[in-house]
Scaffold this active site. Structure first.
Site, mmCIF file in Angstrom:
data_model
loop_
_atom_site.group_PDB
_atom_site.id
_atom_site.type_symbol
_atom_site.label_atom_id
_atom_site.label_comp_id
_atom_site.label_asym_id
_atom_site.label_seq_id
_atom_site.Cartn_x
_atom_site.Cartn_y
_atom_site.Cartn_z
ATOM 1 N N LYS A 49 0.834 -1.207 0.000
ATOM 2 C CA LYS A 49 0.000 0.000 0.000
ATOM 3 C C LYS A 49 0.866 1.254 0.000
ATOM 4 O O LYS A 49 0.647 2.158 -0.801
ATOM 5 C CB LYS A 49 -0.887 -0.014 1.254
ATOM 6 C CG LYS A 49 -1.590 1.283 1.521
ATOM 7 C CD LYS A 49 -2.462 1.211 2.756
ATOM 8 C CE LYS A 49 -1.773 1.554 4.051
ATOM 9 N NZ LYS A 49 -1.422 2.980 4.210
ATOM 10 N N ASN A 50 1.848 1.292 0.907
ATOM 11 C CA ASN A 50 2.612 2.530 1.074
ATOM 12 C C ASN A 50 3.601 2.782 -0.055
ATOM 13 O O ASN A 50 4.191 3.863 -0.137
ATOM 14 C CB ASN A 50 3.344 2.528 2.421
ATOM 15 C CG ASN A 50 2.375 2.683 3.580
ATOM 16 O OD1 ASN A 50 1.188 2.922 3.382
ATOM 17 N ND2 ASN A 50 2.889 2.543 4.799
ATOM 18 N N CYS A 143 -5.613 12.391 13.165
ATOM 19 C CA CYS A 143 -6.037 11.012 12.951
ATOM 20 C C CYS A 143 -6.257 10.372 14.302
ATOM 21 O O CYS A 143 -6.084 11.007 15.333
ATOM 22 C CB CYS A 143 -5.042 10.248 12.096
ATOM 23 S SG CYS A 143 -3.643 9.664 13.005
ATOM 24 N N ARG A 148 -0.512 14.348 13.690
ATOM 25 C CA ARG A 148 0.130 14.032 12.409
ATOM 26 C C ARG A 148 0.253 15.259 11.487
ATOM 27 O O ARG A 148 -0.463 15.367 10.486
ATOM 28 C CB ARG A 148 -0.594 12.876 11.700
ATOM 29 C CG ARG A 148 -0.502 11.600 12.485
ATOM 30 C CD ARG A 148 -1.035 10.424 11.716
ATOM 31 N NE ARG A 148 -0.121 9.948 10.690
ATOM 32 C CZ ARG A 148 -0.426 8.995 9.828
ATOM 33 N NH1 ARG A 148 -1.585 8.424 9.864
ATOM 34 N NH2 ARG A 148 0.453 8.602 8.933
ATOM 35 N N ASP A 331 4.398 0.698 12.082
ATOM 36 C CA ASP A 331 3.236 0.013 11.507
ATOM 37 C C ASP A 331 3.131 -1.452 11.942
ATOM 38 O O ASP A 331 2.164 -2.135 11.583
ATOM 39 C CB ASP A 331 3.266 0.094 9.968
ATOM 40 C CG ASP A 331 2.837 1.459 9.466
ATOM 41 O OD1 ASP A 331 2.331 2.265 10.258
ATOM 42 O OD2 ASP A 331 3.009 1.724 8.258
ATOM 43 N N ARG A 423 -8.750 -0.911 4.585
ATOM 44 C CA ARG A 423 -7.944 0.168 4.002
ATOM 45 C C ARG A 423 -6.543 -0.330 3.669
ATOM 46 O O ARG A 423 -5.912 0.171 2.743
ATOM 47 C CB ARG A 423 -7.812 1.325 4.998
ATOM 48 C CG ARG A 423 -9.046 2.182 5.130
ATOM 49 C CD ARG A 423 -8.731 3.406 5.949
ATOM 50 N NE ARG A 423 -7.552 4.077 5.428
ATOM 51 C CZ ARG A 423 -6.809 4.954 6.101
ATOM 52 N NH1 ARG A 423 -7.145 5.276 7.331
ATOM 53 N NH2 ARG A 423 -5.755 5.507 5.558
#
Ligand code: UD1
Length: 444
Positions: A49-50, A143, A148, A331, A423
């Site tokens: 994803k990133n 968030c 952030r 993460d 997500r």
């Protein structure tokens, strides 16, 4: 066996969300997980994803038809597709191949409605300023686990000569002509490094970026830009030197494997005492997670393109401190905490990247974990076993931690609000079921 065999097709014809899908998202699916089963088998890891998100944004840098392969089918890649469509690009996704036609980009606005659902939408700021000299991108806001900020993105763009204003919640730049500059980041930022890298690729003159992020996603972005004609030196080091070019050619790139998804599956093997082989992954991208899992008693065998892991009978306690790559990833902090909650002994998990990233703690405690928060550290006294309870997902990785805990807990855990999970993980429930987990997706 490919875990997707027999599963419903993973392709979707388009990024556009249909009314039915929108209704689905509103219903907020839940997962029911019956714990206590060892996971066994082989699982294919999806694209990262990133890495996909900045590369999708980078397509704005060059007019034409871009092809991205191994794009994960996630709510977040879909959101980035919608951001690009909003700008006038044509976006299609078929069998994990995403084609993006940026020949007729007509707008420069990334609206609040999309940016608020995914902060990484800010990745379009650099490309828009670089190619069109204008941008209107919503500020993302906070968030679940803290403020952030995006100050590093803004300061960096300003250093490149962009006169940016904040106007009614939007970052606005007009008549911008980017020029090379020396920029030294006070904090290592994945997003700011990626955004500045994309902006500098088309800026006039030479830009030096110091103290850049080394995450594989950023290295992959730099390599993609080079393949499109960008002139970048120092890839893989803390100092990138970018000689701006007048134009770039369309991208044809394959997205690297998702190291966080892979490490999450490793933690799933660890917490269930199982045995998994992860296919299509890159062990070198997850060295810190592998070492930490070995500290807990896992045996890990990295081989070219795959990693095999065997979980211990009961994990050992260990201390973990997150840090920018090559350190232990923030993460994976929540997932590791889930594992350590059943370890023999007391562990400490400290997050130095996001000091408040602990929304999973009260939910893990509901499952019977013994965790005490002390500032940006959690002290975890391992319990013999977790017990099922209804819990709620609060963000992508917190959701993954709850899934892991539920796999080990006695009884049936109901995890609600799993749209967070969707997500960042492609069909995690399906992949886990094919490894022997008892997991079911239901309407909440
Ligand atoms: C990216 C990842 C996210 C991961 C994070 C840290 C994507 C799409 N997301 O997020 O999954 O958790 O890296 O590895 O790749 N900071 C500032 N000012 C800024 C930007 C960041 O102070 O302008 C701070 C942040 O608050 C944080 C630290 O820098 O403390 C690192 O954040 P950053 O690397 O920028 O995270 P993201 O790129 O948003």
């Amino acid at each position: 066996m490919d875990v997707r065999a027999g599963a419903p097709p993973l392709s979707s014809s388009d990024f556009a969300v249909t009314p039915a899908e929108a209704a689905d998202a509103r219903t907020m699916d839940a997962l029911l997980i019956e714990g206590g089963r060892k996971l066994e088998g082989r699982v294919a890891i999806s694209g990262a994803k990133n890495a996909a998100l900045p590369v999708m944004a980078a397509t704005l840098l060059a007019p034409g038809v871009h092809t991205l392969r191994n794009v994960p089918l996630l709510a977040d890649t879909r959101t980035m597709g919608k951001v690009l469509e909003q700008l006038g690009a044509k976006v299609e996704l078929q069998d994990h191949v995403c084609t993006i036609d940026t020949s007729r980009v007509t707008a420069v606005e990334a609206p609040y409605d999309l940016v608020k659902t995914m902060r990484a939408s800010i990745y379009v700021l650099g490309p828009l300023l670089a190619r069109f000299g204008a941008a209107r991108v919503s500020l993302p806001g906070g968030c679940a686990w803290g403020p952030r900020p995006v100050n590093l993105h803004l300061e960096g763009m300003r250093a490149l000569g962009a006169d940016l204003q904040i106007d009614h919640g939007y970052i606005v730049g007009k008549d911008v002509r980017l020029r090379g500059a020396e920029i030294r980041f006070g904090t290592v930022s994945v997003g700011a490094t990626g955004n500045l890298l994309m902006a500098a690729a088309l800026a006039q003159g030479t830009t030096a970026l110091d103290q850049v992020a080394l995450e594989p996603d950023i290295t992959a972005l730099a390599e993609v830009l080079v393949a499109c004609g960008a002139r970048i030196e120092g890839i893989g080091t803390r100092r990138l030197v970018i000689h701006g070019v007048a134009s770039l050619t369309p991208i044809d790139a394959t997205i690297i494997p998702d190291r966080i998804e892979a490490a999450t599956f490793m933690a799933a093997a660890a917490i269930t005492g199982g045995h998994l082989t992860l296919e299509r992954c890159e062990g070198a991208h997850m060295a810190a997670a592998i070492h930490t899992l070995e500290d807990t008693g896992c045996s890990v065998l990295p081989e070219p393109g795959e990693v095999t892991i065997t979980g211990p009978r009961r994990p050992r306690a260990t201390d973990v401190t997150t840090a920018p790559f090559p350190g232990f990833p923030t993460d994976m902090q929540a997932q590791m905490m889930a594992l350590l909650s059943i370890a023999a002994g007391t562990s400490q998990v400290t997050d130095t990247v996001y000091l408040d990233r602990f929304t999973h703690v009260p939910e893990l405690v509901r499952l019977g974990a013994d965790i005490r928060l002390e500032g940006n550290a959690a002290v975890i006294r391992g319990v013999e076993r977790l017990q099922a309870a209804p819990v709620m997902a609060t963000d992508i990785r917190a959701s993954a931690a709850l899934v892991l805990a539920a796999l080990a807990a006695e009884g049936e855990t109901r995890i609600s609000r799993i749209y967070h999970l969707d997500r960042g993980y492609e069909r995690l429930d399906l992949k886990l079921a094919q490894l022997g987990a008892r997991v079911q997706r239901v309407r909440d």
